[in-house]
Design a protein around this motif. Sequence first.
Motif, short mmCIF file in Angstrom:
data_model
loop_
_atom_site.label_atom_id
_atom_site.label_comp_id
_atom_site.label_asym_id
_atom_site.label_seq_id
_atom_site.Cartn_x
_atom_site.Cartn_y
_atom_site.Cartn_z
N GLU A 161 0.82 -1.16 0.10
CA GLU A 161 0.78 0.30 -0.14
C GLU A 161 1.22 1.37 0.18
O GLU A 161 -0.02 2.58 -0.84
CB GLU A 161 -1.08 -0.16 1.38
N THR A 162 1.97 1.28 0.42
CA THR A 162 3.03 2.32 0.79
C THR A 162 4.58 2.39 0.48
O THR A 162 4.66 0.54 0.36
CB THR A 162 2.62 2.75 2.22
N ILE A 163 4.57 3.40 -0.10
CA ILE A 163 6.36 3.24 -0.98
C ILE A 163 7.50 3.68 -0.18
O ILE A 163 6.92 5.43 0.32
CB ILE A 163 6.19 3.15 -2.99
N LEU A 164 8.52 3.64 0.12
CA LEU A 164 9.38 4.52 0.90
C LEU A 164 10.30 4.84 -0.12
O LEU A 164 11.00 4.10 -0.39
CB LEU A 164 9.87 4.20 2.21
N VAL A 165 10.41 5.82 -0.72
CA VAL A 165 11.64 6.04 -1.60
C VAL A 165 12.79 7.48 -1.44
O VAL A 165 12.58 8.50 -0.62
CB VAL A 165 10.81 6.72 -2.94
N ALA A 166 14.04 6.52 -0.74
CA ALA A 166 15.25 6.68 0.11
C ALA A 166 15.84 7.49 -1.66
O ALA A 166 16.18 7.41 -2.79
CB ALA A 166 16.10 5.29 -0.10
N ILE A 167 15.71 9.50 -1.88
CA ILE A 167 16.42 10.17 -2.84
C ILE A 167 17.65 10.88 -1.86
O ILE A 167 17.78 11.21 -1.09
CB ILE A 167 15.84 10.89 -3.22
N ARG A 168 18.84 10.50 -2.23
CA ARG A 168 20.41 10.84 -2.38
C ARG A 168 19.73 12.86 -2.61
O ARG A 168 19.52 12.77 -3.96
CB ARG A 168 21.45 10.36 -2.59
N SER A 169 21.20 13.03 -2.78
CA SER A 169 21.48 14.71 -3.35
C SER A 169 22.28 14.28 -4.47
O SER A 169 22.09 15.57 -5.43
CB SER A 169 22.33 15.88 -2.36
N ASP A 170 22.70 13.44 -4.84
CA ASP A 170 22.88 13.20 -6.08
C ASP A 170 22.38 12.01 -7.24
O ASP A 170 23.74 11.90 -8.32
CB ASP A 170 24.55 13.06 -6.09
N VAL A 171 20.99 11.99 -7.30
CA VAL A 171 20.58 11.92 -8.28
C VAL A 171 19.68 12.53 -9.12
O VAL A 171 18.95 13.37 -8.80
CB VAL A 171 19.41 10.00 -7.08
N ASN A 172 18.89 12.11 -10.41
CA ASN A 172 18.49 12.84 -11.05
C ASN A 172 17.00 12.40 -10.32
O ASN A 172 15.82 11.61 -11.12
CB ASN A 172 18.25 11.86 -12.47
N VAL A 173 16.06 13.24 -10.25
CA VAL A 173 14.58 12.95 -9.60
C VAL A 173 13.80 13.29 -10.94
O VAL A 173 12.63 12.54 -10.43
CB VAL A 173 14.69 14.05 -8.56
N GLU A 174 13.89 13.29 -11.42
CA GLU A 174 13.16 13.92 -12.76
C GLU A 174 12.89 11.79 -13.18
O GLU A 174 11.40 11.87 -13.51
CB GLU A 174 13.69 14.45 -13.85
#
Length: 255
Positions: free
Chosen positions: A113-126
């Motif tokens: 039901e839920t997703i955790l998206v771990a985002i670093r500062s050096d990734v292409n968020v688009e």
Amino acid sequence: MPDPRDHRVLIPIDVLEGQTVPATVIDAFASIPVVLLGYREIPDQTGPDQARDQYGDRMQAELAELRSVFEDVGCDVTTRSAFTHDRLKTFERVAVDASCDAVLVLNPAPILETILVAIRSDVNVEYIAQLLETILAGTDLELTLFHVASDEDGREAGSVLLETARSELVAAGVDDSRIDGTVVVDDSPTAAILEAAADHDLLVAGESQPSIRRFVFRDRAERLARRTVDPVLVIRGEYLESQRDDETGNGETDG
């Protein structure tokens, strides 16, 4: 809005050991093309052709049955099989050859039901946003964008990063009401992600090195996959290096 056909997820499965894809995962990934990789890692003393002669028909039968389950929910699915001395090298090669955006490390998923998206500062968020929009299409999944700052000075930058990611997701077609965001300060990103993942059903992480083997199976994602009960989706870097190994020296056969 991106065309779902522009994305593809690799799902490696040791079908001969009875590994399956949870129904919740099949339903969640129905909107995106998948490549089911049936594999068997074999001892060094066993030749790939020998293994295929012995187990190939069974492998194909198991893959055909699993493929039909994906097709029943409307998924665009293809299959590959491999008998290999190095499963990690095989996963990476097939991901590159089949132009897969991500690799799904399977774990049980009784609910999704839920997703955790771990985002670093050096990734292409688009890039991540476009893939997530494809996965979210046709589902009620909600997601939390998650960033770990190393100190308090990085908290504000982390908040800006997550707002950028949110904007990209909305621009890609994801309803803003389905998106949450959290920034924490911790000197152990892996521990912080694991703690947050305990409250979610699927963990999404971006590749930190230009190699699936180095990241997915020999770096943080391996620790995450082994220490969480959730499936882990590792999104490949947009420009993954494609170093091709000589297949005859790799001890591998596939089809």
